[in-house]
Enzyme design. Structure first.
Site, mmCIF file in Angstrom:
data_model
loop_
_atom_site.group_PDB
_atom_site.id
_atom_site.type_symbol
_atom_site.label_atom_id
_atom_site.label_comp_id
_atom_site.label_asym_id
_atom_site.label_seq_id
_atom_site.Cartn_x
_atom_site.Cartn_y
_atom_site.Cartn_z
ATOM 1 N N PRO A 9 0.795 -1.229 0.000
ATOM 2 C CA PRO A 9 0.000 0.000 0.000
ATOM 3 C C PRO A 9 0.829 1.280 0.000
ATOM 4 C CG PRO A 9 -0.083 -1.090 2.142
ATOM 5 C CD PRO A 9 0.555 -2.057 1.183
ATOM 6 N N ASN A 10 0.349 2.213 -0.779
ATOM 7 C CA ASN A 10 0.879 3.579 -0.885
ATOM 8 C C ASN A 10 2.193 3.670 -1.658
ATOM 9 O OD1 ASN A 10 -1.255 4.816 0.668
ATOM 10 N ND2 ASN A 10 -0.376 3.810 2.456
ATOM 11 N N ARG A 17 5.151 11.079 -2.493
ATOM 12 C CA ARG A 17 4.814 10.815 -1.096
ATOM 13 C C ARG A 17 6.027 11.060 -0.193
ATOM 14 N NH1 ARG A 17 4.701 4.701 1.303
ATOM 15 N NH2 ARG A 17 3.825 5.197 3.344
ATOM 16 N N TYR A 22 11.172 8.978 1.451
ATOM 17 C CA TYR A 22 11.206 7.926 0.428
ATOM 18 C C TYR A 22 11.905 8.340 -0.870
ATOM 19 C CZ TYR A 22 7.751 5.927 3.614
ATOM 20 O OH TYR A 22 7.118 5.441 4.731
ATOM 21 N N ASN A 78 8.182 -5.218 -0.719
ATOM 22 C CA ASN A 78 8.010 -4.114 0.217
ATOM 23 C C ASN A 78 6.537 -4.086 0.611
ATOM 24 O OD1 ASN A 78 7.757 -1.755 1.641
ATOM 25 N ND2 ASN A 78 9.003 -0.530 0.243
ATOM 26 N N ALA A 81 2.946 -0.495 4.958
ATOM 27 C CA ALA A 81 2.441 -0.519 6.337
ATOM 28 C C ALA A 81 1.925 -1.897 6.753
ATOM 29 C CB ALA A 81 1.355 0.534 6.506
ATOM 30 N N HIS A 84 3.741 -4.123 9.372
ATOM 31 C CA HIS A 84 3.601 -3.974 10.820
ATOM 32 C C HIS A 84 2.262 -4.480 11.352
ATOM 33 C CE1 HIS A 84 6.945 -1.454 9.717
ATOM 34 N NE2 HIS A 84 6.157 -0.591 9.091
ATOM 35 N N ASP A 91 1.379 -15.475 7.029
ATOM 36 C CA ASP A 91 0.893 -16.836 6.803
ATOM 37 C C ASP A 91 0.964 -17.227 5.326
ATOM 38 O OD1 ASP A 91 0.399 -17.145 9.487
ATOM 39 O OD2 ASP A 91 -1.784 -16.968 9.323
ATOM 40 N N GLU A 102 12.574 -9.133 2.054
ATOM 41 C CA GLU A 102 11.789 -7.958 2.475
ATOM 42 C C GLU A 102 12.624 -6.689 2.255
ATOM 43 O OE1 GLU A 102 10.768 -8.362 6.606
ATOM 44 O OE2 GLU A 102 10.023 -6.307 6.781
ATOM 45 N N HIS A 104 12.670 -2.330 2.703
ATOM 46 C CA HIS A 104 12.100 -1.048 3.115
ATOM 47 C C HIS A 104 13.019 0.070 2.645
ATOM 48 C CE1 HIS A 104 9.059 -3.044 5.385
ATOM 49 N NE2 HIS A 104 9.990 -3.826 5.885
ATOM 50 N N ILE A 105 12.442 1.044 2.007
ATOM 51 C CA ILE A 105 13.206 2.172 1.476
ATOM 52 C C ILE A 105 13.794 2.992 2.621
ATOM 53 C CG2 ILE A 105 12.995 4.329 0.176
ATOM 54 C CD1 ILE A 105 10.674 2.879 -1.392
ATOM 55 N N SER A 106 12.968 3.261 3.614
ATOM 56 C CA SER A 106 13.420 4.044 4.772
ATOM 57 C C SER A 106 13.963 3.112 5.849
ATOM 58 C CB SER A 106 12.249 4.859 5.333
ATOM 59 O OG SER A 106 11.246 3.991 5.857
ATOM 60 N N ARG A 111 12.606 5.147 12.922
ATOM 61 C CA ARG A 111 11.349 5.894 12.860
ATOM 62 C C ARG A 111 10.459 5.541 14.068
ATOM 63 N NH1 ARG A 111 9.025 5.375 6.942
ATOM 64 N NH2 ARG A 111 7.657 7.038 7.779
ATOM 65 N N ARG A 115 6.789 1.069 13.742
ATOM 66 C CA ARG A 115 7.415 0.529 12.526
ATOM 67 C C ARG A 115 8.559 -0.438 12.849
ATOM 68 N NH1 ARG A 115 5.222 3.882 8.462
ATOM 69 N NH2 ARG A 115 4.765 5.945 9.296
HETATM 70 C C1 DQA Z 1 8.110 1.316 4.089
HETATM 71 C C2 DQA Z 1 8.126 1.560 5.602
HETATM 72 C C3 DQA Z 1 6.738 1.350 6.187
HETATM 73 O O1 DQA Z 1 6.760 1.583 7.588
HETATM 74 C C4 DQA Z 1 5.737 2.307 5.565
HETATM 75 O O2 DQA Z 1 4.439 2.068 6.060
HETATM 76 C C5 DQA Z 1 5.763 2.249 4.067
HETATM 77 C C6 DQA Z 1 7.047 2.160 3.393
HETATM 78 C C7 DQA Z 1 9.471 1.661 3.456
HETATM 79 O O3 DQA Z 1 9.676 1.268 2.306
HETATM 80 O O4 DQA Z 1 10.310 2.325 4.060
HETATM 81 O O5 DQA Z 1 4.739 2.342 3.419
HETATM 82 O O6 DQA Z 1 7.863 -0.060 3.849
#
Ligand code: DQA
Length: 148
Positions: A9-10, A17, A22, A78, A81, A84, A91, A102, A104-106, A111, A115
């Protein structure tokens, strides 16, 4: 042989964003980077992004079958959210045996406390955190290294 580039998502909003968090690259830029990285290692990519947990689960199921059939290697994921919150994604990965790295960009550990926990990490081959979109390329390298 192909590798799934899965974004939750997002992540369709990448580029606009929270750029301080990011960066300025778009999801299309990420997918191009992944395709180029995979190609250099002799693999193709399938890219999929969804804001819906069930669609991500369905994609993990279908790609898990391809891996079992020897037609795919695994996924870089990735989960946004859902990282978390989602026992269901945990599963799905566990239930299909899909090899997942896995991403994560950040740096989620630098943070908010909410997270810091990931439901995905215990079922992932490895985790790349906080290296910007370059983390996707590193995740592809890691996936190939660990599975072939
Ligand atoms: C994220 C980190 C997550 O906490 C956040 O909800 C995202 C992006 C990252 O790529 O840093 O949507 O997965």
């Amino acid at each position: 042989m192909k590798i799934l580039v899965l974004n939750g998502p997002n992540l369709n909003l990448l580029g606009t964003r929270e750029p301080e968090q990011y960066g300025h690259a778009s999801l299309a830029d990420v997918e191009t980077l992944c395709a180029e990285t995979a190609l250099g290692l002799g693999y193709g990519v399938e890219c999929f992004q969804s804001n819906h947990e069930g669609e991500l689960i369905d994609k993990i199921h279908s790609f898990g079958k391809l891996v079992q059939a020897g037609q795919a290697l695994g996924a870089v994921f990735n989960p946004g959210a859902f990282t978390h919150t989602s026992v269901a994604l945990h599963d799905a990965i566990k239930g299909t045996g899909l090899p997942v790295v896995e991403v994560h960009i950040s740096n989620v550990h630098a943070r908010e406390a909410f997270r810091h926990h990931s439901y995905i990490s215990p079922v992932a081959l490895g985790v790349v955190v906080g290296l910007g979109i370059q983390g996707y390329a590193l995740a592809i390298q890691g996936l190939v290294h660990k599975t072939s």
